[in-house]
Design an enzyme around this catalytic site. Structure first.
Site, PDB file in Angstrom:
ATOM      1  N   GLU A  97       0.832  -1.183   0.000  1.00 25.40           N
ATOM      2  CA  GLU A  97       0.000   0.000   0.000  1.00 25.40           C
ATOM      3  C   GLU A  97       0.876   1.245   0.000  1.00 25.40           C
ATOM      4  O   GLU A  97       0.434   2.333   0.343  1.00 25.40           O
ATOM      5  CB  GLU A  97      -0.966   0.009   1.182  1.00 25.40           C
ATOM      6  CG  GLU A  97      -0.358  -0.124   2.556  1.00 25.40           C
ATOM      7  CD  GLU A  97      -1.407  -0.123   3.655  1.00 25.40           C
ATOM      8  OE1 GLU A  97      -1.935   0.960   3.960  1.00 25.40           O
ATOM      9  OE2 GLU A  97      -1.709  -1.204   4.193  1.00 25.40           O
ATOM     10  N   CYS A 129      -3.462  -3.738   4.440  1.00 28.58           N
ATOM     11  CA  CYS A 129      -2.559  -4.736   5.015  1.00 28.58           C
ATOM     12  C   CYS A 129      -2.922  -6.171   4.638  1.00 28.58           C
ATOM     13  O   CYS A 129      -2.162  -7.098   4.936  1.00 28.58           O
ATOM     14  CB  CYS A 129      -2.530  -4.597   6.537  1.00 28.58           C
ATOM     15  SG  CYS A 129      -1.958  -2.976   7.093  1.00 28.58           S
ATOM     16  N   HIS A 251      -2.609 -10.252  12.180  1.00 28.99           N
ATOM     17  CA  HIS A 251      -2.001  -9.047  11.608  1.00 28.99           C
ATOM     18  C   HIS A 251      -1.670  -8.113  12.762  1.00 28.99           C
ATOM     19  O   HIS A 251      -2.505  -7.863  13.633  1.00 28.99           O
ATOM     20  CB  HIS A 251      -2.960  -8.362  10.633  1.00 28.99           C
ATOM     21  CG  HIS A 251      -2.548  -6.964  10.316  1.00 28.99           C
ATOM     22  ND1 HIS A 251      -1.323  -6.668   9.759  1.00 28.99           N
ATOM     23  CD2 HIS A 251      -3.173  -5.764  10.518  1.00 28.99           C
ATOM     24  CE1 HIS A 251      -1.212  -5.362   9.617  1.00 28.99           C
ATOM     25  NE2 HIS A 251      -2.321  -4.787  10.064  1.00 28.99           N
TER      26      HIS A 251
END
Length: 404
Positions: A97, A129, A251
């Protein structure tokens, strides 16, 4: 891509037996400069415990201009290519990103830098993400239907929020590279997974902005809602099988967020299971705690950290991975460690990478942060930030990037 519509079957060989597909090798890279968050806390008049305990971070990587996503991605991939037949790589995916061009895929730069053949697809994908997981699942599907081919997935990002911003302490930079193959040596991926997607405004970066924008508390709420929803859906389909789950990874934009995700499941898990997952979670955050947020690569840096820092894991251990990307997309999938998986790890190289970094003063950090690339087409020759990195951005000339 793996998801609710998957039939759960791996590719079959000519004898009708299932051929496993998954991660054959992994490697990572982070810039060789870091800021100790105790120094940042003192400079911002904040109690250091707010950073060390409140968000669970100790240091954050600080990239110099010559270590953009292409350079970092190539440096990560270089670590795993020794002994690899690169002629078999038929797909190269860069997940990021922190894109450098609205048109040309960063994967094409990496392909050239690494001297890979032209007989491949080279693309860039984006979904905050989650992009690294999207790339991994696409690569696994590609390998399943292309005998003799492998795929290289690179997740590379620079988390940048601004000096004195609320998100400053959760910055970071790095890249993770994964070679995806049949009969993998590291981890077999189970084909079935559960995905969820919904459009929410928790985090974004418009084309005209160089720094991300976020609704921090709201983003945490969406993250935890996704954890709850996707866990229940997976459990309902018999995928979680928590009694045999060796570890559950998340994450991790900052380690406290992953910890919150795990704690949200505490009442749904047997106490012994929860204790085991909590213990292994601590091993999984060792690297991320000292690198910071690397967006698309954060989940996979956590996996590398777990394997390097928990010697009790063994062949056949099953690991769950919760991937999340703001905006928002999430996926829970599972992998099984393969016989001899430690032989393809490079824990010593990881240690050298981390311990060889240079600690910046606050002034040094702010100086590096404030530098920028030219945007007017003039020539800009860049200083070398990491003398040990094999690849870097050398200069900009007529709006083009030149790498070595």
């Amino acid at each position: 891509m793996g998801g609710d519509s998957d039939n759960g079957m791996d590719v079959m060989n000519e004898t009708g037996a299932q051929v496993p597909v998954g991660i054959d090798r992994m490697a990572w890279y982070t810039p060789n400069h870091f800021l100790d968050l105790d120094d940042l806390a003192r400079a911002r008049d904040v109690d250091p415990d707010k950073y060390r305990t409140g968000i669970g971070q100790r240091r954050m990587a600080v990239p110099t201009l010559d270590q953009d996503i292409v350079a970092m991605g190539a440096n990560a991939a270089q670590r795993l290519l020794d002994g690899v037949d690169t002629r078999r790589i038929g797909l190269l995916i860069m997940a990021t990103e922190s894109g450098i061009d609205q048109s040309k895929a960063s994967a094409l730069f990496v392909q050239e830098i690494l001297g890979l053949g032209h007989d491949m697809r080279a693309i860039e994908i984006k979904e905050a993400c989650y992009g690294g997981t999207a790339g991994l699942q696409i690569a696994a599907d590609y390998v399943r239907v292309h005998p003799g081919r492998t795929a290289l997935v690179i997740a590379a990002d620079i988390a940048r929020y601004g000096l004195r911003s609320g998100g400053e302490v959760t910055q970071g930079a790095g890249a993770v590279a994964m070679l995806v193959a049949r009969s993998p040596r590291l981890m077999r991926l189970e084909p079935e997974s559960v995905c969820r997607s919904m459009s929410v405004g928790d985090f974004w970066r418009p084309n005209y902005a160089t720094e991300a924008m976020a609704k921090g508390k709201y983003s945490e709420q969406v993250y935890l809602r996704m954890v709850d929803d996707i866990w229940h859906a997976s459990k309902g389909r018999g995928l979680t099988r928590e009694e045999g789950l060796a570890a559950l990874l998340f994450h991790i934009p900052f380690t406290k967020m992953g910890r919150k995700g795990l704690r949200s499941l505490e009442t749904q898990l047997d106490p012994d299971v929860y204790a085991r997952l909590t213990r292994r979670f601590e091993a999984a955050i060792v690297y991320g705690r000292d690198v910071g947020n690397i967006y698309t690569g954060s989940l996979y840096l956590s996996l590398i950290s777990l394997l390097a820092n928990d010697p009790t894991l063994g062949e056949g251990d099953r690991i769950g991975l919760f991937s999340y990307g703001s905006g928002a997309v999430a996926e829970l999938f599972f992998g099984v460690l393969q016989p001899g998986f430690r032989s393809v790890l490079d824990a010593e190289g990881d240690r050298v990478l981390l311990e060889g970094r240079q600690r910046l003063s606050l002034e040094g950090y702010e100086t590096i942060f404030s530098r920028s690339l030219v945007t007017d087409g003039s020539t800009q020759v860049l200083e070398q930030g990491d003398s040990h990195a094999p690849h870097r951005l050398v200069r900009l000339e007529r709006h083009e990037r030149v790498y070595r």
